[in-house]
Design an enzyme around this catalytic site. Structure first.
Site, PDB file in Angstrom:
ATOM      1  CB  VAL A  26      -0.940   0.010   1.224  1.00 30.47           C
ATOM      2  CG1 VAL A  26      -1.871   1.220   1.167  1.00 30.47           C
ATOM      3  CG2 VAL A  26      -1.758  -1.282   1.285  1.00 30.47           C
ATOM      4  CG  ASP A 134      -7.960  -9.633   9.412  1.00 32.11           C
ATOM      5  OD1 ASP A 134      -7.761 -10.140  10.539  1.00 32.11           O
ATOM      6  OD2 ASP A 134      -7.045  -9.220   8.691  1.00 32.11           O
TER       7      ASP A 134
END
Length: 360
Positions: A26, A134
């Site tokens: 990212v 998650d």
């Protein structure tokens, strides 16, 4: 191609690296025309031929395209660049919840405010039949104006699909994973609520409900142990709030809060009184926690080198990820071995790192 600051990808320019996921990186990027700062998530080329990872990444893009909520980081666009799949998202300034709590803790009032916003986001996602799978502090960003932003739907499901979970691999993070996810039973929105309950417990007591010095110990605790009630650990926690958190952590999902709205309504009904401003400082424990590393660099380098013969350059990302969530080198090696598709390759890798595993 190395994507470094200054690299241009279509109409975007890389500013810096924000982090690494299991099969992705990212970056903070700047749109060259609008000058807007955004976040760019890239499926690493080494994994682009891995059908499972490609399906996960594509699914994340499609799920996010259907989400429009102030407490969920928004998808802006997605495209291919040099045979790599790219996702461009809202850049969220601030710190993740784990870092925020670790650096200065929170008052009980702040903890409840953060949890309310998480539950509002989950209520919205669940209404669209999207399960995050998650939920954990590192996937919860807190902006400077105290707004919660839920991140990383890379493991999310719009419906159960066993094809998208590798055999023998657990989906989720060990301190926040629901018992049914561990045992392989069907899981649903209540699995997200269990993880939210772990975070709430952590915020109001300063410690995790299930701790241990090894991965198996933590997993066993999720399955077998009943946590101490929060007001036993912190007398300032009202009994109603303590009971609410314990209900969220029920082993049997039928005994938990059944919806995010039910959880939220119960939370809103809590009368905090003078306890609202009590400050909770996280307990420092010897247990391995996400984001911490204590390995010898030469061990990680050797594991990465040996793993790369089976999975390619993605090995460095896989080892970095495992090193932040595992308690020892044996556990780390076992976890990254699950990324090797063939049983023969997995065995060869584990044999090649036997001395490292044994010496830990």
């Amino acid at each position: 191609m190395a994507w470094t600051p200054g690299t241009r990808i279509g109409s975007y320019e890389i500013v810096d690296v924000l982090g690494h996921g299991g099969m992705s990186e990212v970056f903070r990027v700047r749109h060259l025309i609008s000058d807007r700062v955004e976040a760019m998530k890239i499926l690493l080329s080494a994994s682009s031929t891995n059908t499972e990872m490609l399906e996960r990444f594509t699914r994340e893009i499609r799920l996010l395209a259907n989400l429009n909520h102030p407490n969920i980081a928004a998808l802006h666009t997605a495209f291919h660049h040099d045979n790599q799949l790219v996702m461009v998202m809202e850049y969220v300034d601030g710190a993740d919840l784990g870092s925020r709590l670790g650096s200065r803790g929170a008052t009980l009032n702040q903890a409840l405010d953060y949890m309310r916003q998480v539950l509002v986001a989950l209520s919205y996602a669940h209404s669209l039949n999207i399960i995050h799978r998650d939920i954990k502090p590192s996937n919860i960003m807190i902006t400077p104006d105290e707004r919660v932003k839920l991140l990383d739907f890379g493991l999310a499901l719009s419906s159960p699909d066993s094809r998208l979970t590798m055999t023998g691999a657990l989906v989720g993070s060990m301190h926040y994973i629901a018992p049914e996810q561990i045992s392989g039973e069907p899981h649903d929105a209540r699995s997200d609520l269990y993880a939210a309950g772990v975070m709430l417990y952590e915020m109001i007591t300063g410690r995790l409900p299930f701790e241990g010095t090894t991965y198996p110990q933590v997993i066993a605790a999720h399955l077998q142990h009943r946590p101490l009630t929060p007001n036993t650990i912190n007398a300032a926690v009202p009994e109603a709030l303590s009971n609410l958190a314990i209900k969220a952590l029920a082993k049997n999902k039928k005994e938990r809060w059944q919806t995010a709205d039910d959880f939220l309504a119960a939370l809103n009904a809590i009368q905090m009184g003078d306890a609202s401003q009590v400050h909770i400082q996280p307990k420092q424990t010897s247990s391995k926690r996400e984001g911490q590393t204590s390995y010898q660099p030469e061990h990680l380098t050797e594991i990465t080198r040996k793993l790369a013969t089976h999975v390619g350059p993605i090995a460095s990302v896989l080892v970095r990820r495992a090193s932040s969530s595992c308690n020892n080198l044996r556990e780390l090696c076992d976890q990254v071995a699950n990324e090797i598709e063939s049983a023969d390759g997995k065995k060869k890798f584990l044999d090649s790192v036997r001395s490292i595993r044994a010496g830990n």
